[in-house]
Design a protein around this motif. Structure first.
Motif, short mmCIF file in Angstrom:
data_model
loop_
_atom_site.label_atom_id
_atom_site.label_comp_id
_atom_site.label_asym_id
_atom_site.label_seq_id
_atom_site.Cartn_x
_atom_site.Cartn_y
_atom_site.Cartn_z
N GLU A 256 12.97 -12.37 -70.08
CA GLU A 256 11.88 -13.23 -69.63
C GLU A 256 12.31 -14.65 -69.24
OE1 GLU A 256 7.90 -12.95 -71.24
OE2 GLU A 256 8.58 -11.44 -72.66
N ASP A 258 12.36 -17.73 -66.42
CA ASP A 258 11.41 -18.15 -65.39
C ASP A 258 12.08 -18.82 -64.20
OD1 ASP A 258 11.67 -21.03 -66.01
OD2 ASP A 258 10.57 -20.54 -67.83
N THR A 286 8.57 -7.40 -59.99
CA THR A 286 7.17 -7.10 -59.70
C THR A 286 6.27 -7.08 -60.94
OG1 THR A 286 7.66 -4.73 -59.83
CG2 THR A 286 7.79 -5.77 -57.65
N LEU A 287 6.82 -6.99 -62.12
CA LEU A 287 6.00 -6.98 -63.33
C LEU A 287 5.33 -8.35 -63.51
CD1 LEU A 287 8.46 -5.10 -65.70
CD2 LEU A 287 6.28 -4.23 -64.84
N SER A 288 4.20 -8.36 -64.18
CA SER A 288 3.41 -9.59 -64.28
C SER A 288 4.18 -10.73 -64.92
CB SER A 288 2.13 -9.31 -65.08
OG SER A 288 2.45 -8.87 -66.40
N PHE A 289 5.06 -10.44 -65.89
CA PHE A 289 5.74 -11.51 -66.60
C PHE A 289 7.01 -12.01 -65.91
CE2 PHE A 289 7.29 -7.52 -68.34
CZ PHE A 289 8.66 -7.72 -68.48
N ARG A 291 6.92 -12.03 -62.22
CA ARG A 291 6.52 -12.16 -60.82
C ARG A 291 6.65 -13.59 -60.31
NH1 ARG A 291 1.11 -9.78 -60.69
NH2 ARG A 291 2.24 -7.84 -61.13
N ASN A 292 6.52 -14.58 -61.19
CA ASN A 292 6.59 -15.98 -60.78
C ASN A 292 7.99 -16.59 -60.92
OD1 ASN A 292 3.81 -16.09 -60.14
ND2 ASN A 292 3.30 -16.39 -62.31
#
Length: 327
Positions: A256, A258, A286-289, A291-292
């Motif tokens: 995870e 960023d 592409t997973l929500s955690f 994606r940014n």
């Protein structure tokens, strides 16, 4: 040997060494990351281990001749690897005379018994970027060096995370092509086998790119051709970007992060690399955690090794058994 000096405060001063296959650089770095004195000499990489160590000792001796030397409280080393920071040894692939070489003990002796911290060059770049560069303010980051090889390091929970031996975050040897070419590490389809400068250029040549009259076949020459629209050069950078994106996305899914910070010679291609890298990342992360997740160029440039070594020397509370400090 080349030596340069600048004015500044000696507060928080440390000795920094950046050791690679082509150069051995040394500096005195203050607590604000200012390089007050620097020196370097070529690495006698094809000589025996003691000759290489002699070059390191020459760099240290030049720094020790400065009036600032006595104010330096610790030593940080960023070295080409593999390194074993727990044992204080190095075995750089491109320095054959050093195999399980006791670099920490030798540098401790050369610097008058000062405490010594050893990290790999990818971790050093990460430390520099987290302290003063593009990863500053980010608690969870991956920093990559894309050059002759592909290395990297991690910041997790606001701290460097080099792992027990100092090699965590070595994204270059994540396999991204299960049926890919054999890698020098013994694996197959590694990020480094696709995205490093030499392999990127090799792929362009194999697919029809031809160098100019100067015969330059480096990744920089491929980047220039890609800017001019050469299809084989463009395709080679897109393939390299895809491999990097796959490795970055896998890392992000695992821990995870960023932000991914990319430095090294290949990153000097600019948007020729970063535009396809961002496009590819959008299709892998592409997973929500994840994606940014953002990807940005490194900011510390050619001083990353020295600044990262200095940051490592100053970080006595880094989590994990990653550095051997001798006092």
């Amino acid at each position: 040997m080349q030596t340069d000096s600048a004015t500044g405060s000696a507060e928080g001063l440390v000795v920094a060494l950046d050791i690679g296959g082509t150069k051995i650089a040394g500096a005195l770095v203050d607590g604000d990351g200012r390089i007050l004195l620097r020196t370097r000499r070529a690495t006698p990489a094809r000589e025996d281990g003691e000759t290489v160590m002699g070059a390191v000792e020459d760099v240290v001796a030049t720094l020790a001749a400065s009036p600032l030397w006595e104010a330096a409280g610790a030593v940080g080393i960023g070295s080409a690897g593999p390194v074993d920071a727990h044992r204080g040894t190095v075995s750089p692939v491109n320095v054959p005379g050093w195999r399980d070489y006791p670099l920490v003990d030798r540098v401790r002796r050369a610097t008058g018994g000062r405490p010594v911290t050893l990290v790999g060059d990818g971790v050093a770049m990460t430390a520099a970027e987290h302290w003063l560069g593009a990863a500053k303010g980010h608690d969870n980051a991956l920093c990559l060096v894309v050059s002759t090889g592909v290395g990297g390091g991690l910041v997790l929970g606001g701290r460097l995370h080099p792992g027990p031996t100092g090699n965590a975050g070595h994204i270059g040897h994540i396999a991204v092509d299960l049926d890919g070419d054999p890698c020098a590490c013994g694996g197959r389809g590694c990020v480094e086998r696709i995205a490093s400068g030499p392999h990127l250029a090799r792929r362009a040549l194999e697919n029809g790119w031809r160098p100019g009259p100067d015969g330059d076949t480096t990744a920089a020459a491929v980047a220039a051709a890609a800017r001019a629209g050469d299809p084989a050069a463009v395709a080679s950078f897109e393939r390299a970007a895809q491999a990097l994106a796959a490795g970055i996305a896998a890392t992000a899914a695992l821990v995870e992060i960023d932000i991914a910070v990319v430095g090294g010679g290949v990153a000097g291609a600019g948007e020729v690399l970063f535009a396809p890298l961002r496009r590819s990342l959008a299709s892998y992360a592409t997973l929500s955690f994840v994606r940014n997740l953002t990807v940005v160029p490194a900011l510390t440039g050619t001083d990353a090794g020295l600044l990262g070594a200095a940051a490592a020397a100053r970080s006595a509370d880094v989590e994990g058994s990653w550095a051997r400090r001798a006092s």
